[in-house]
Design an enzyme around this catalytic site. Structure first.
Site, PDB file in Angstrom:
ATOM      1  N   ASN A   2       2.934  11.442 -35.035  1.00 14.23           N
ATOM      2  CA  ASN A   2       2.755  12.328 -36.193  1.00 14.23           C
ATOM      3  C   ASN A   2       1.432  13.124 -36.239  1.00 14.23           C
ATOM      4  O   ASN A   2       0.648  13.174 -35.196  1.00 14.23           O
ATOM      5  CB  ASN A   2       3.052  11.308 -37.456  1.00 14.23           C
ATOM      6  CG  ASN A   2       3.545  11.987 -38.711  1.00 14.23           C
ATOM      7  OD1 ASN A   2       3.376  13.324 -38.840  1.00 14.23           O
ATOM      8  ND2 ASN A   2       4.306  11.525 -39.329  1.00 14.23           N
ATOM      9  N   LYS A  52       8.662   6.692 -36.111  1.00 16.19           N
ATOM     10  CA  LYS A  52       7.495   7.661 -36.080  1.00 16.19           C
ATOM     11  C   LYS A  52       6.314   7.195 -36.342  1.00 16.19           C
ATOM     12  O   LYS A  52       6.146   6.528 -37.523  1.00 16.19           O
ATOM     13  CB  LYS A  52       7.812   8.811 -36.839  1.00 16.19           C
ATOM     14  CG  LYS A  52       6.929  10.147 -36.344  1.00 16.19           C
ATOM     15  CD  LYS A  52       7.522  11.308 -36.892  1.00 16.19           C
ATOM     16  CE  LYS A  52       6.662  12.764 -36.353  1.00 16.19           C
ATOM     17  NZ  LYS A  52       7.411  13.786 -36.911  1.00 16.19           N
ATOM     18  N   ASN A  54      -1.515  20.307 -42.748  1.00 12.77           N
ATOM     19  CA  ASN A  54      -0.789  20.409 -44.072  1.00 12.77           C
ATOM     20  C   ASN A  54      -0.923  18.996 -44.875  1.00 12.77           C
ATOM     21  O   ASN A  54      -1.378  18.068 -44.371  1.00 12.77           O
ATOM     22  CB  ASN A  54       0.647  20.535 -43.409  1.00 12.77           C
ATOM     23  CG  ASN A  54       1.298  19.120 -43.303  1.00 12.77           C
ATOM     24  OD1 ASN A  54       1.743  18.460 -44.433  1.00 12.77           O
ATOM     25  ND2 ASN A  54       1.505  18.573 -42.227  1.00 12.77           N
ATOM     26  N   PHE A  63       5.821  15.267 -48.657  1.00 11.43           N
ATOM     27  CA  PHE A  63       7.086  15.101 -48.824  1.00 11.43           C
ATOM     28  C   PHE A  63       7.985  15.711 -49.636  1.00 11.43           C
ATOM     29  O   PHE A  63       8.767  15.413 -50.595  1.00 11.43           O
ATOM     30  CB  PHE A  63       7.493  13.524 -48.936  1.00 11.43           C
ATOM     31  CG  PHE A  63       7.154  12.846 -47.908  1.00 11.43           C
ATOM     32  CD1 PHE A  63       6.925  13.123 -46.482  1.00 11.43           C
ATOM     33  CD2 PHE A  63       7.279  11.358 -47.932  1.00 11.43           C
ATOM     34  CE1 PHE A  63       6.645  12.032 -45.500  1.00 11.43           C
ATOM     35  CE2 PHE A  63       7.047  10.479 -46.770  1.00 11.43           C
ATOM     36  CZ  PHE A  63       6.594  10.912 -45.561  1.00 11.43           C
ATOM     37  N   SER A  67       3.177   9.409 -42.115  1.00 11.75           N
ATOM     38  CA  SER A  67       2.526  10.610 -42.716  1.00 11.75           C
ATOM     39  C   SER A  67       1.463  10.224 -43.294  1.00 11.75           C
ATOM     40  O   SER A  67       1.148   9.428 -44.221  1.00 11.75           O
ATOM     41  CB  SER A  67       3.493  11.259 -43.595  1.00 11.75           C
ATOM     42  OG  SER A  67       3.028  12.337 -44.396  1.00 11.75           O
ATOM     43  N   ASN A  76      -0.042  12.046 -45.882  1.00 10.51           N
ATOM     44  CA  ASN A  76      -0.186  12.808 -47.000  1.00 10.51           C
ATOM     45  C   ASN A  76       0.663  11.996 -48.308  1.00 10.51           C
ATOM     46  O   ASN A  76       0.691  12.613 -49.372  1.00 10.51           O
ATOM     47  CB  ASN A  76       0.431  14.270 -46.941  1.00 10.51           C
ATOM     48  CG  ASN A  76      -0.267  15.084 -45.797  1.00 10.51           C
ATOM     49  OD1 ASN A  76      -1.550  14.998 -45.867  1.00 10.51           O
ATOM     50  ND2 ASN A  76       0.600  15.491 -44.848  1.00 10.51           N
ATOM     51  N   THR A  77       1.134  10.977 -47.898  1.00 13.88           N
ATOM     52  CA  THR A  77       1.601   9.986 -49.290  1.00 13.88           C
ATOM     53  C   THR A  77       0.731   8.856 -49.211  1.00 13.88           C
ATOM     54  O   THR A  77       0.779   7.980 -48.305  1.00 13.88           O
ATOM     55  CB  THR A  77       3.185   9.643 -48.970  1.00 13.88           C
ATOM     56  OG1 THR A  77       3.801  10.827 -48.924  1.00 13.88           O
ATOM     57  CG2 THR A  77       3.511   8.653 -49.881  1.00 13.88           C
TER      58      THR A  77
END
Length: 358
Positions: free
Chosen positions: A249, A220, A115, A119, A178, A180-181
Site C-alpha cells: 500500500n 494488502k 492522498n 475511503f 491504508s 487514512n482511516t
C-alpha cells in the site's frame, strides 16, 4: 492525445482532474462498441503473458490498483486498455464522503502522489450494481471498514463486503493498510490479521458454494511495517489460508522527496516506492518459498519496473500513479516491453521469470 491533454489536466486541482477523467471514461465505456474497439487495439493477446490463477484467466500480469476506480465507474474502458485484471474500491458497507478536501496532491518532481482520501465511496449497494454482468477481465473488490466502525467490530464490515459482492466480484482484497482511516493499520498485527483473514475466508467459502464461483481472498499490507512485524503479518496471512498478498500500500515515509507537497499528510505512492515495494515482494517470496501468489504494486512506471517485481517473486503487478503521469497507453507499452524482456532473458513464458532474482 494524453500528452496534449495532460498540461491542462495538471493545471486543475488533482481531485477535480480525477473526477473529470473518470466521468469521461465512464461515458466512453457506455458508448456502444467503443470499449471493444479500444480493446482490439490494446488488449494483451500474447500467450507468453497469460496465466491461470485461482481458476481465472489473466491475459497480462499487469493490473489496475485500487483507489483509481473506487466505484467501478469505468471498468468498461479500463478492462480494454491492456490490463489483465482490475482492482476496484476500497468499498465500505455504507457510503462515506471521506476526509475533507484538499486531499489529493501531485508531486511531479518526485513522480508521486499523496492522498488522504479516507475511503470515500458510494457503498456496497452501488458497487454491487456496477459490477453486475460479465467482466472482460477479472475484477477484484478491495474491501474495508467504515470510519465509524470500531476495530472490534471491523470483521462485520469485511464480511458484509463478501456477502454483498460474492455474486459479482471475481475476488476480494482485504485492506488493512491504508494510512487514512484512523486505527486501521492496527489490524495488520499478526493476531488481528490471522483472525480477520480466517473469518473472511470462511465466509468466502460459504459464498463460493452458494454462487459456484471461485473467490480468492488476498491481503494488502503496508510498506511501513518493521521487518519483524512484516514477517509476522505474512506468516499470519499464510496460516489463515489467504490466497495471496498485495505488496504494498502507500507509505507514510517522505524520504528523498523534493516537492513542496511532501509536507502534506497522507499516503505516498509512485516512484519513491519502487525499490521498497520490490524488496517486500522479494522478502515475502523467500519467506513463503514461492508458495503464495504475490501481487507487486508501488512505483511501476515501465516494463523494467514491472519485470523487476516479477523477477523478485510477483505473479501479478499493479499500477496507479504512473497512469496519472503517463496516460492510458501505459499498459500497452508495459505489455510490449515485458515480452521483449522475457525474450532477452531466454524465457518463453512470464511464469518462468517469477522469483528468479529472489
Amino acid at each position: 492525445m494524453y500528452a496534449r491533454l495532460k498540461p491542462a489536466l495538471f493545471r486543475l486541482d488533482a481531485e477535480q482532474a480525477h473526477h473529470l477523467t473518470m466521468n469521461a471514461c465512464a461515458l466512453a465505456g457506455r458508448l456502444p462498441g467503443l470499449p471493444a474497439l479500444i480493446g482490439s487495439l490494446t488488449r494483451a493477446t500474447a500467450p507468453a503473458l497469460g496465466q491461470q490463477l485461482w481458476g481465472f484467466s489473466f491475459a497480462s500480469p499487469l493490473g489496475l490498483a485500487a483507489g483509481l476506480d473506487k466505484n467501478a465507474e469505468a471498468i468498461g474502458v479500463f478492462s480494454n486498455i491492456g490490463f489483465g485484471f482490475l482492482e476496484v474500491g476500497t468499498v465500505t458497507p455504507r457510503p462515506q464522503p471521506g476526509n475533507p478536501a484538499p486531499r489529493l496532491f501531485r508531486l511531479p518532481s518526485d513522480e508521486a502522489l499523496i492522498n488522504r482520501m479516507g475511503f470515500n465511496n458510494r457503498g456496497l449497494a452501488a458497487l454491487e450494481h456496477r459490477l453486475a454482468g460479465p467482466h472482460a477481465v477479472p475484477v477484484w473488490a478491495n474491501i474495508g471498514k467504515n470510519k465509524d466502525t470500531s476495530n472490534a467490530q471491523a470483521a462485520d464490515d469485511y464480511l458484509a463486503g463478501v456477502r454483498a459482492l460474492a455474486g459479482v466480484a471475481d475476488g476480494f482484497v482485504i485492506n488493512v493498510s491504508s494510512p487514512n482511516t484512523p486505527g486501521l493499520r492496527a489490524l495488520q498485527s499478526a493476531a488481528e490479521l490471522h483472525e480477520l483473514v480466517r473469518v473472511v475466508l470462511s465466509e468466502a467459502e460459504k459464498q463460493r458454494v452458494r454462487t459456484l464461483r471461485a473467490l480468492p481472498v488476498l491481503v494488502k499490507l503496508a510498506p511501513d511495517l518493521s521487518d519483524t512485524d512484516f514477517e509476522a503479518s505474512v506468516d499470519a496471512a499464510v496460516r489463515a489460508g489467504a490466497s495471496g498478498l498485495i505488496l504494498s500500500n502507500t507509505t507514510l515515509s517522505r524520504d528523498g522527496l523534493s516537492h513542496p507537497y511532501r509536507a502534506e499528510s497522507g499516503g505516498l505512492s509512485g516512484r519513491p516506492l519502487t525499490g521498497r515495494s520490490t524488496e517486500l515482494v522479494r522478502r515475502a517470496f523467500r519467506q513463503t518459498a514461492g508458495a503464495l501468489t504475490i501481487v507487486g504494486v508501488g512505483g511501476v512506471f515501465s516494463a523494467q519496473d514491472a519485470y523487476a517485481k516479477i523477477r523478485a517473486g510477483a505473479s501479478l503487478v499493479e499500477v496507479y500513479t504512473a497512469l496519472i503521469y503517463q496516460g492510458p497507453d501505459l499498459p500497452r507499452r508495459i505489455n510490449a516491453g515485458l515480452l521483449e524482456l522475457l525474450r532477452r532473458d531466454g524465457f518463453t513464458h512470464v511464469s518462468e521469470a517469477i522469483g528468479v532474482s529472489a
